[in-house]
Design a protein around this motif. Structure first.
Motif, PDB file in Angstrom:
ATOM      1  N   PHE A  38      19.575   1.746  44.793  1.00  0.00           N
ATOM      2  CA  PHE A  38      20.769   2.305  45.441  1.00  0.00           C
ATOM      3  C   PHE A  38      20.799   3.824  45.299  1.00  0.00           C
ATOM      4  N   ALA A  39      20.536   4.322  44.102  1.00  0.00           N
ATOM      5  CA  ALA A  39      20.431   5.765  43.850  1.00  0.00           C
ATOM      6  C   ALA A  39      21.615   6.552  44.405  1.00  0.00           C
ATOM      7  N   PHE A  40      22.834   6.122  44.078  1.00  0.00           N
ATOM      8  CA  PHE A  40      24.001   6.903  44.482  1.00  0.00           C
ATOM      9  C   PHE A  40      23.888   8.291  43.863  1.00  0.00           C
ATOM     10  N   SER A  41      24.104   9.320  44.678  1.00  0.00           N
ATOM     11  CA  SER A  41      23.817  10.680  44.209  1.00  0.00           C
ATOM     12  C   SER A  41      24.998  11.633  44.255  1.00  0.00           C
ATOM     13  N   PHE A  42      26.121  11.217  44.845  1.00  0.00           N
ATOM     14  CA  PHE A  42      27.237  12.157  45.002  1.00  0.00           C
ATOM     15  C   PHE A  42      28.570  11.435  44.909  1.00  0.00           C
ATOM     16  N   PRO A  43      29.549  12.082  44.245  1.00  0.00           N
ATOM     17  CA  PRO A  43      29.421  13.289  43.411  1.00  0.00           C
ATOM     18  C   PRO A  43      28.815  12.950  42.058  1.00  0.00           C
ATOM     19  N   ALA A  44      28.208  13.920  41.430  1.00  0.00           N
ATOM     20  CA  ALA A  44      27.491  13.661  40.183  1.00  0.00           C
ATOM     21  C   ALA A  44      28.401  13.092  39.102  1.00  0.00           C
ATOM     22  N   SER A  45      29.669  13.479  39.103  1.00  0.00           N
ATOM     23  CA  SER A  45      30.596  13.025  38.063  1.00  0.00           C
ATOM     24  C   SER A  45      30.929  11.543  38.196  1.00  0.00           C
TER      25      SER A  45
END
Length: 297
Positions: free
Chosen positions: A248-255
């Motif tokens: 999946f590699a969700f990347s945004f937002p980092a927080s």
């Protein structure tokens, strides 16, 4: 209901407010609704409800289940690549560069490169990545020689001159030449009128045309595309390139990552696995992918 969201989202009109694109950026999260329906069916001990929930389970599994599979064994013609929007407000560019290099990639694509941070990236990555090209605010670092580096015009009408967020170069890898494109598409904004993505969509069309005209067979696109691969605004790219098969590699937002808007796509190659890397000084997470090049015919 969940099956409708995942299977019929293409029927959701984009007007008004680009609702279709907005839904498509968060489709994987429809799985939470699937889990909720399953729990309710079990709590009620209803055989009918349990059978009914099997449809959305099947739809979600068909759409996203493969992304949960573990990474396949490395192949002989694999390249490891890293994509990262480093943020023009990053206070630790040297630490960010070291973190990206620690993943051991062959290619590193960066966006939001601004002085004086650019010189820090160049200096920190120089030993392991002696070949690099920068155009505007995007750059590519490579372990292998680069040639033919040039800007790619993906500037939409209405954006001021000097905006430069597209780069193309050819990497001479041990497995043959690979055209590497680095792009940073315009941001989408959510306001009272809904989602504003006209500039992003126009930029994606321009990038799609450039890629379609690329004569080098093997091609890798790395970039902050400001949209998920299911987003209809990215169809000019996703329709002609392979996307990640796993991860999946969700990347945004980092927080609190809820969407993957940082992408790796490829032609004459398979993006076998995509994963998010630990946070840096950016508001995006880096993503790393293993790309398997096709054998020459």
């Amino acid at each position: 209901m969940v099956a409708g969201v995942m299977g019929l989202h293409r029927w959701i009109p984009n007007s008004p407010g680009q609702v279709g694109s907005l839904v498509e950026n968060f489709l994987p999260w429809a799985g939470l609704a699937v889990v909720l329906l399953l729990v309710l069916a079990l709590v009620r001990r209803s055989a009918i409800a349990l059978v009914a929930v099997l449809l959305p389970v099947a739809v979600w599994t068909h759409s996203f289940g493969a992304l949960l599979l573990p990474e396949a064994d490395p192949g002989a013609r694999d390249l490891v690549v890293v994509q990262h929007n480093v943020s023009d407000e990053n206070r630790d560019p040297a630490g960010t560069a070291r973190a990206l290099a620690a993943a051991g990639p062959d290619l590193i694509a960066l966006e939001e490169l601004v002085p004086p941070a650019l010189s820090v990236y160049e200096r920190t990555l120089a030993a392991e990545y002696p070949h690099h090209a920068v155009r505007g605010t995007v750059g590519l670092w490579s372990k292998y020689p680069l040639s033919g580096a040039r800007s790619v015009d993906i500037k939409p009408d209405g954006i001021a001159e000097g905006w430069s967020r597209g780069l193309r170069a050819v990497a001479r890898t041990p497995h043959g030449e690979v055209a590497a494109y680095v792009a940073h598409l315009p941001s989408m904004r959510i306001g009272t009128g809904g989602l504003a993505s006209a500039w992003r969509d126009e930029s994606a069309r321009l990038l799609g045309r450039a890629i379609a005209a690329e004569e080098t067979g093997a091609l890798i696109l790395l970039g902050d595309l400001n949209g998920a691969v299911d987003d209809r605004g990215l169809r000019p790219l996703a329709s002609q390139l392979n996307v990640a098969e796993r991860g999946f590699a969700f990347s945004f937002p980092a927080s609190f990552p809820v969407a993957r808007i940082d992408q790796v796509m490829a032609r004459s190659a398979t993006v076998g696995h995509l994963r998010a890397l630990p946070a840096t000084g950016s508001d995006h997470l880096p993503v790393a992918a293993r790309v398997s090049l096709e054998s020459p015919r």
